[in-house]
Design a protein around this motif. Structure first.
Motif, mmCIF file in Angstrom:
data_model
loop_
_atom_site.group_PDB
_atom_site.id
_atom_site.type_symbol
_atom_site.label_atom_id
_atom_site.label_comp_id
_atom_site.label_asym_id
_atom_site.label_seq_id
_atom_site.Cartn_x
_atom_site.Cartn_y
_atom_site.Cartn_z
ATOM 1 N N UNK B 28 0.844 -1.180 0.000
ATOM 2 C CA UNK B 28 0.000 0.000 0.000
ATOM 3 C C UNK B 28 0.892 1.248 0.000
ATOM 4 N N UNK B 29 0.482 2.234 -0.753
ATOM 5 C CA UNK B 29 1.255 3.477 -0.834
ATOM 6 C C UNK B 29 0.324 4.637 -0.570
ATOM 7 N N UNK B 30 0.780 5.567 0.215
ATOM 8 C CA UNK B 30 -0.020 6.778 0.420
ATOM 9 C C UNK B 30 0.782 7.990 -0.039
ATOM 10 N N UNK B 31 0.177 8.759 -0.918
ATOM 11 C CA UNK B 31 0.820 9.984 -1.394
ATOM 12 C C UNK B 31 0.068 11.180 -0.839
ATOM 13 N N UNK B 32 0.809 12.259 -0.684
ATOM 14 C CA UNK B 32 0.183 13.528 -0.319
ATOM 15 C C UNK B 32 0.441 14.467 -1.482
ATOM 16 N N UNK B 33 -0.608 14.933 -2.117
ATOM 17 C CA UNK B 33 -0.440 15.810 -3.275
ATOM 18 C C UNK B 33 -1.191 17.115 -3.032
ATOM 19 N N UNK B 34 -0.465 18.201 -3.026
ATOM 20 C CA UNK B 34 -1.089 19.504 -2.831
ATOM 21 C C UNK B 34 -1.698 20.020 -4.125
ATOM 22 N N UNK B 35 -2.754 20.794 -4.029
ATOM 23 C CA UNK B 35 -3.379 21.312 -5.249
ATOM 24 C C UNK B 35 -2.457 22.317 -5.959
ATOM 25 N N UNK B 36 -1.448 22.821 -5.252
ATOM 26 C CA UNK B 36 -0.493 23.725 -5.892
ATOM 27 C C UNK B 36 0.817 23.027 -6.248
ATOM 28 N N UNK B 37 0.813 21.690 -6.267
ATOM 29 C CA UNK B 37 2.039 20.968 -6.597
ATOM 30 C C UNK B 37 2.229 20.856 -8.097
ATOM 31 N N UNK B 38 1.170 21.124 -8.846
ATOM 32 C CA UNK B 38 1.270 20.976 -10.295
ATOM 33 C C UNK B 38 0.986 19.568 -10.754
ATOM 34 N N UNK B 39 0.525 18.718 -9.843
ATOM 35 C CA UNK B 39 0.233 17.341 -10.205
ATOM 36 C C UNK B 39 -1.253 17.066 -9.987
ATOM 37 N N UNK B 40 -1.854 16.447 -11.001
ATOM 38 C CA UNK B 40 -3.284 16.177 -10.950
ATOM 39 C C UNK B 40 -3.499 14.772 -10.351
ATOM 40 N N UNK B 41 -4.130 14.680 -9.168
ATOM 41 C CA UNK B 41 -4.263 13.384 -8.500
ATOM 42 C C UNK B 41 -4.900 12.293 -9.369
ATOM 43 N N UNK B 42 -5.922 12.651 -10.151
ATOM 44 C CA UNK B 42 -6.578 11.624 -10.964
ATOM 45 C C UNK B 42 -5.660 11.095 -12.056
ATOM 46 N N UNK B 43 -4.888 12.007 -12.661
ATOM 47 C CA UNK B 43 -3.932 11.578 -13.686
ATOM 48 C C UNK B 43 -2.829 10.743 -13.051
ATOM 49 N N UNK B 44 -2.452 11.128 -11.837
ATOM 50 C CA UNK B 44 -1.404 10.394 -11.113
ATOM 51 C C UNK B 44 -1.877 8.959 -10.868
#
Lengths: 280, 124
Positions: B28-44
Motif C-alpha cells: 500500500x502506498x499513500x501519497x500527499x499531493x497539494x493542489x499547488x504541486x502541479x500534479x493532478x491526482x486523478x492523472x497520477x
C-alpha cells in the motif's frame, strides 16, 4: 543527516536489526523516511547546480506558453549583452532544431534537447546537455524550457532562477489560471508589449493584481523584444542577480529558485514505513 | 502529462525501499499531493496503474490525500486555508504570506510485505 539530500533522516543501518525469533505480526517501527516524489530528479538537479557553481555560471530557466516569445527574448538579450557576458543556451522542444539554429545564427553556443513527446525538461536531460557546453567559459546559461504552462514548473533542473513569460496576447488572467507556474516565477516578464495598441482588453493592472494574488514577491517587467522597449529593466535585473549570485558563491553558498527552497522545507515532513507479513 | 514520469520515479523509490528492507512486495502506498504541486491526482492514479505493471508494486494499492493551500501570514500571524488563486492573507490582506501546505508532492507512507526472518526491519 542524509548525505544524499541533506535532510534529517537517520541512516538506514539503524533500522536494520537481527531478530532472535520470528514474531507473529511484523509491523515495523514507523521509520521516518522522507521522500519527495521527485527525489531522483532533485538529486540530479543538485548535482547539476553544484557543477554550475563550480564554474560560477548563473543558470536561468525560461518558462511560458508556446509562442509567447522566449526565443525572441533570448535573441534580443544575447544581442544586448554579447560583449559583456559569455552566454550559452539550452533549447528544449518536442521536435526540431529551429530554436537552436536561431541562437547559433548570433554566434552563441546552443544545444538543442528534443524531448519527443515529453512536455517538460528534467534534470537528467539537462545533465546530458552539459557535456556539450563549455561551462568553464560561461557567465550565464539560459535554459529555454518546453513551451507549456503546466509541467515544467514541477521540475528542478539545477538552475538558479525561474523567469516566466506572459505575452499580452494570452490575456491578463493567466496567473490565476496557472497558479503553479506563475507562483514559481522569480521574475515575470510581460512580453510583446508592442502589440498593446491592438489589445485594449489586456490590462497591465489586472495582470499585476493577478500575479500579486499569488503572494509572490517576484518583480514584473513589461517589455518588447521586437522594439527593445523595456529590455534594459530585464538585463539590469540579470546583472543584479549575477552580482548577488557571485556574492553567494564567495560565501560558499548557492542560489535556488524560490519554489525549490520551499521544496526543501517540505522534505522535513516525516512519513513512515510499515512492514507486514506476506500472505500468499 | 508529467504524472507518468513521476510514477516511474515513484516505482524506482519503492524498489529501493523494498530492497533496503528485504521486502517481497509493496502492499500500500499513500501519497500527499497539494493542489499547488502541479500534479493532478486523478492523472497520477491513472499513470500509476500503467507504471506499476511488472514491478514490485504490481498489486500495490494507491491512496492519495489531496491537500488544500494553507498560508501563514508573517504580518498578522493568521494561519488558515485559502484558495489556490488567492494566497494573500484573508485576514489582513498582506502579501507577506508563506505557503505551509498545499504544494506537497510526497510519498507519505509505504506498507511493505515480506516474510520473516528475511525482513530487515525492527519488530515493534
Amino acid at each position: 543527516m542524509c548525505t544524499d539530500c541533506g535532510c534529517q533522516i537517520r541512516g538506514h543501518q539503524q533500522i536494520l536489526a537481527k531478530p532472535s525469533k520470528a514474531p507473529d505480526i511484523f509491523l515495523g517501527r514507523p521509520e521516518r523516511i522522507l521522500q519527495g516524489l521527485l527525489q531522483k530528479n532533485d538529486q540530479q538537479a543538485d548535482q547539476n547546480r553544484q557543477q554550475f557553481d563550480r564554474h560560477g555560471v548563473l543558470v536561468i530557466n525560461l518558462m511560458s506558453s508556446p509562442g509567447s516569445g522566449k526565443t525572441a527574448l533570448l535573441e534580443a538579450t544575447l544581442k544586448a549583452l554579447k560583449g559583456e557576458l559569455r552566454m550559452a543556451v539550452i533549447e528544449g522542444d518536442l521536435e526540431t532544431e529551429n530554436d537552436a539554429k536561431r541562437i547559433r545564427a548570433l554566434g552563441i553556443t546552443a544545444y538543442q534537447i528534443t524531448t519527443g513527446t515529453a512536455c517538460h525538461l528534467d534534470a537528467h536531460m539537462v545533465a546530458q546537455a552539459l557535456d556539450h557546453l563549455p561551462l568553464k567559459d560561461l557567465d550565464v546559461l539560459f535554459i529555454e524550457n518546453v513551451g507549456n504552462l503546466v509541467c515544467p514548473a514541477s521540475f528542478d533542473l539545477g538552475h538558479h532562477l525561474n523567469v516566466t513569460l506572459l505575452s499580452v496576447t494570452e490575456g491578463d488572467d493567466k496567473p490565476q489560471k496557472y497558479p503553479v507556474m506563475f507562483r514559481a516565477a522569480d521574475l515575470l516578464l510581460i512580453t510583446k508589449t508592442d502589440l498593446l495598441p491592438y489589445l485594449p482588453e489586456f490590462s497591465m493592472a489586472r495582470a499585476t493584481a493577478s500575479q500579486r494574488a499569488l503572494a509572490t514577491k517576484a518583480k514584473l517587467f513589461p517589455l518588447s523584444a521586437k522594439t527593445s522597449e523595456g529590455l534594459s529593466s530585464w538585463t539590469d535585473w540579470m546583472r543584479r542577480q549575477r552580482a548577488s549570485y557571485q556574492a553567494l558563491l564567495e560565501k560558499g553558498l548557492s542560489l535556488k529558485p524560490r519554489v525549490a527552497q520551499e521544496g526543501k522545507a517540505l522534505h522535513l515532513e516525516r512519513p513512515e514505513i510499515t512492514f507486514k507479513p506476506l500472505t500468499l | 502529462m508529467h504524472e507518468l514520469s513521476l510514477c516511474a520515479n515513484l516505482i524506482e523509490q519503492l524498489e529501493q525501499l523494498a530492497v533496503e528492507a528485504a521486502a517481497a512486495k509493496v502492499g500500500r502506498i499513500e501519497l500527499k499531493i497539494g493542489v499547488l504541486s502541479g500534479v493532478e491526482p486523478q492523472l497520477m492514479a491513472a499513470a500509476f496503474g500503467m507504471a506499476q505493471v511488472g514491478t514490485i508494486a504490481e498489486n500495490a494499492a494507491l491512496f492519495i490525500e489531496v491537500t488544500q493551500p494553507v498560508i501563514h501570514c508573517h504580518d498578522c500571524d493568521h494561519e488558515g486555508e485559502v484558495s489556490p488563486q488567492n494566497l494573500l492573507c484573508p485576514h489582513c490582506g498582506s502579501e507577506s504570506t508563506e505557503l505551509v501546505a498545499g504544494h506537497e508532492l510526497i510519498l507519505a507512507r509505504v506498507e511493505l510485505l515480506g516474510s520473516w526472518p528475511d525482513a530487515r526491519v525492527n519488530p515493534l
